[in-house]
Design an enzyme around this catalytic site. Sequence first.
Site, PDB file in Angstrom:
ATOM      1  N   LEU A  30      31.295  -7.854 -79.014  1.00 58.31           N
ATOM      2  CA  LEU A  30      31.710  -8.699 -77.168  1.00 58.31           C
ATOM      3  C   LEU A  30      31.988  -7.334 -76.753  1.00 58.31           C
ATOM      4  CD1 LEU A  30      32.476 -11.924 -78.314  1.00 58.31           C
ATOM      5  CD2 LEU A  30      30.553 -11.482 -78.223  1.00 58.31           C
ATOM      6  N   GLU A  32      33.361  -6.828 -71.552  1.00 57.45           N
ATOM      7  CA  GLU A  32      32.995  -7.875 -70.604  1.00 57.45           C
ATOM      8  C   GLU A  32      31.941  -8.941 -69.894  1.00 57.45           C
ATOM      9  OE1 GLU A  32      35.985  -8.126 -68.808  1.00 57.45           O
ATOM     10  OE2 GLU A  32      37.003  -7.116 -70.570  1.00 57.45           O
ATOM     11  N   HIS A  34      29.409 -10.243 -71.808  1.00 59.87           N
ATOM     12  CA  HIS A  34      30.133 -11.626 -72.566  1.00 59.87           C
ATOM     13  C   HIS A  34      30.673 -12.424 -72.055  1.00 59.87           C
ATOM     14  CE1 HIS A  34      28.152  -9.128 -76.216  1.00 59.87           C
ATOM     15  NE2 HIS A  34      27.164  -9.774 -75.802  1.00 59.87           N
ATOM     16  N   LYS A 146      21.353  -9.667 -66.816  1.00 54.23           N
ATOM     17  CA  LYS A 146      20.566  -8.002 -67.415  1.00 54.23           C
ATOM     18  C   LYS A 146      19.402  -8.518 -68.268  1.00 54.23           C
ATOM     19  CE  LYS A 146      22.211  -4.458 -70.103  1.00 54.23           C
ATOM     20  NZ  LYS A 146      21.656  -4.881 -72.238  1.00 54.23           N
ATOM     21  N   ASP A 147      19.477  -8.416 -68.784  1.00 51.52           N
ATOM     22  CA  ASP A 147      18.033  -9.339 -70.166  1.00 51.52           C
ATOM     23  C   ASP A 147      17.227 -11.040 -68.918  1.00 51.52           C
ATOM     24  OD1 ASP A 147      18.958  -8.174 -72.704  1.00 51.52           O
ATOM     25  OD2 ASP A 147      20.756  -9.404 -72.271  1.00 51.52           O
ATOM     26  N   VAL A 173      27.502  -7.700 -65.683  1.00 52.19           N
ATOM     27  CA  VAL A 173      28.956  -6.461 -65.517  1.00 52.19           C
ATOM     28  C   VAL A 173      28.585  -5.397 -65.398  1.00 52.19           C
ATOM     29  CG1 VAL A 173      31.541  -6.416 -66.350  1.00 52.19           C
ATOM     30  CG2 VAL A 173      30.227  -8.806 -66.408  1.00 52.19           C
ATOM     31  N   LEU A 181      26.995  -3.064 -69.148  1.00 56.27           N
ATOM     32  CA  LEU A 181      27.841  -2.676 -70.528  1.00 56.27           C
ATOM     33  C   LEU A 181      26.716  -3.207 -71.426  1.00 56.27           C
ATOM     34  CD1 LEU A 181      30.840  -4.500 -69.771  1.00 56.27           C
ATOM     35  CD2 LEU A 181      30.332  -1.853 -70.060  1.00 56.27           C
ATOM     36  N   SER A 183      26.276  -3.767 -75.824  1.00 59.73           N
ATOM     37  CA  SER A 183      26.619  -3.565 -77.168  1.00 59.73           C
ATOM     38  C   SER A 183      26.015  -2.127 -77.396  1.00 59.73           C
ATOM     39  CB  SER A 183      26.153  -4.738 -78.442  1.00 59.73           C
ATOM     40  OG  SER A 183      26.330  -6.114 -77.653  1.00 59.73           O
TER      41      SER A 183
END
Length: 273
Positions: A30, A32, A34, A146-147, A173, A181, A183
């Site tokens: 996780l 920022e 998430h 983002k996705d 973010v 951001l 993962s």
Amino acid sequence: MKIISTPLELKRYLKTINKTIGFVPTMGALHEGHISLIKEARKQNELVVVSIFVNPTQFSKDEDLDKYPKKDGADKKICEISGVDILFFPNAKDIYGSDEVSLMAPKVRGFVLEGLTRPSHFNGVLTVVMKLLNIVNPTKVYFGKKDAQQLNLISLMVKQLFMSVEIVAVDTVRESDGLALSSRNIYLSKDERKEALKISSALYLARNLITRNILEVEVIKEQMLNSLQPLEIFYVEILNHDFEIIKKVEVGRSLVLVEVRVGETRLLDNIWL
Ligand code: AMP
């Protein structure tokens, strides 16, 4: 915070509770991004459920399932601090059996952009999201812009299968230098991290051109493609918010999307204009 690991236990527990439920599905590690989904869910609901599940069916055999980042301890702390009520942490065998029913992404929209180079990806995404939604039965579910293609396909699924959950789309973010951001950013070396900035720069270039009233999609795409060199580019695309092809940008109704490989890492990003 309660940690629950089986679908049955979670369903049983949620049955005893009569509250609005905000649900944030994640694959863990996780960050920022998430956390902003969780915060939104916290504001809008009485109970917040987060799931952490690295879904095997959305990875093809040659992808990074086994080395997908795992930060279970840190993730639990982040959830606790962010005010999550229930963390759902299932194993793959709790979610999938053998000889399974599964969903198929739509033949056109599921197999373009990311779906072109990852043809089984969105079948896996839709199947696991359907399973998770059936387990949690939330009032609202939170996904990141983002996705964007994932968000679009899940919205189609909810509409076309007459599901009653409300989807909330949350803004991307970014790091202060523009990198979205993800993962997967932890895979990047120092040099690759610098190269990855070409992605947000290309999106900002598109935004600048549009601000200067340069609206022809082909013209904007060509400049973006040039600016992304020498990265391996999967796609640069400009679509409307319904993911339809357009020739000219309509301000307020367009979406600029990029996916590239930096080193070994696939990174995607977009801006809604
Ligand atoms: P993942 O754990 O990568 O499957 O992502 C879980 C959710 O977080 C998805 O809805 C993503 O779109 C969302 N998300 C990932 N990165 C960001 C970000 N930088 N900003 C906002 N949401 C994000």
